[in-house]
Design an enzyme around this catalytic site. Structure first.
Site, PDB file in Angstrom:
ATOM      1  N   HIS A  16       0.822  -1.214   0.000  1.00 35.12           N
ATOM      2  CA  HIS A  16       0.000   0.000   0.000  1.00 35.12           C
ATOM      3  C   HIS A  16       0.855   1.263   0.000  1.00 35.12           C
ATOM      4  O   HIS A  16       2.063   1.222   0.294  1.00 35.12           O
ATOM      5  CB  HIS A  16      -0.912   0.007   1.230  1.00 35.12           C
ATOM      6  CG  HIS A  16      -0.138  -0.012   2.529  1.00 35.12           C
ATOM      7  ND1 HIS A  16       0.453   1.114   3.073  1.00 35.12           N
ATOM      8  CD2 HIS A  16       0.143  -1.028   3.372  1.00 35.12           C
ATOM      9  CE1 HIS A  16       1.061   0.802   4.198  1.00 35.12           C
ATOM     10  NE2 HIS A  16       0.893  -0.501   4.404  1.00 35.12           N
ATOM     11  N   GLU A  89      -2.933  -7.026   7.461  1.00 40.23           N
ATOM     12  CA  GLU A  89      -1.585  -7.025   8.027  1.00 40.23           C
ATOM     13  C   GLU A  89      -1.538  -7.816   9.331  1.00 40.23           C
ATOM     14  O   GLU A  89      -2.530  -7.967  10.031  1.00 40.23           O
ATOM     15  CB  GLU A  89      -1.106  -5.577   8.269  1.00 40.23           C
ATOM     16  CG  GLU A  89       0.274  -5.431   8.909  1.00 40.23           C
ATOM     17  CD  GLU A  89       1.425  -6.023   8.081  1.00 40.23           C
ATOM     18  OE1 GLU A  89       1.405  -7.248   7.834  1.00 40.23           O
ATOM     19  OE2 GLU A  89       2.350  -5.264   7.725  1.00 40.23           O
TER      20      GLU A  89
END
Length: 218
Positions: A16, A89
């Site tokens: 990201h 994550e």
């Protein structure tokens, strides 16, 4: 037994874009921190880089920093990202929200041990390697059982390293030696007998590229 119907697949792994917590080196984990302005710029540059690549599907972590990055990539191909919770994550437990600088000042030894072996020398309450591996493998099964040949996975630093371990049989104790920068891409080719890492942490699209110069993807 080999299958005559096997087809190679190309998977791009993208981290990201930058967040405020990335910039100040704060553990994010599952905390849902949005992209900052630089991160939004990085996401647009990544989308431009991948605009010429034949993207069949874009998969993403549900966390906003990954989802917004994935949306930028998918929009250039008229697609909507597919959210897979398995690419969220890793959970950093008691270190979520803590800055590396603060941890280093307060008690440097646990942080030093974590940097030496991040999947195994974990802070209190963190997700174990086995828990992480199982959910990443589950998400990958969804991808590999689908027919698409060109896929993009937008996720996080920890997840990208876990994917290297699962797809390439890398050592989980040393895989963090491979960089995974914000909005950089890595290419893995899924082959019948042995997957291969074609390139890693390519961030040329984030550098000063002369206008009109088209960067290759694969």
């Amino acid at each position: 037994m080999a299958s005559n119907s096997f087809r190679k697949r190309k998977i791009l792994l993208a981290r990201h874009g930058q967040t405020e917590w990335n910039e100040i080196r704060r553990f994010q984990g599952r905390t849902d921190i949005p992209l900052n302005e630089e991160g939004r710029i990085q996401a647009r540059k990544l989308a431009e880089r991948l605009a010429s690549w034949p993207v069949d599907v874009v998969y993403t972590s549900p966390l906003e920093r990954a989802l917004r990055t994935a949306e930028a990539v998918a929009a250039r191909h008229g697609k909507t990202p597919v959210v897979l919770d398995g690419f969220t994550e890793m959970n950093f437990g008691s270190w979520e929200g803590e800055s590396i600088l603060t941890l280093k000042r307060q008690n440097p030894q646990p942080l030093k041990e974590w940097f030496a072996d991040p999947f195994f020398r974990l802070p209190e309450g963190a997700e174990t390697w086995e828990e992480l591996r199982l959910r990443v493998e589950g998400a990958l099964q969804t991808i590999l059982s689908s027919p698409e040949e060109h896929a993009v996975i937008v996720s996080h630093g920890g997840i990208i390293r876990a994917l290297f371990v699962v797809l390439l049989k890398m050592d989980p104790h040393s895989v963090w030696n491979i960089s995974a920068s914000n909005c950089a891409i890595s290419g893995i080719e899924i082959r019948e007998f042995q997957n291969q890492l074609i390139f890693s942490n390519d961030d040329l699209h984030l550098r000063d590229v002369p206008e009109g110069v088209a960067l290759p993807v694969w």
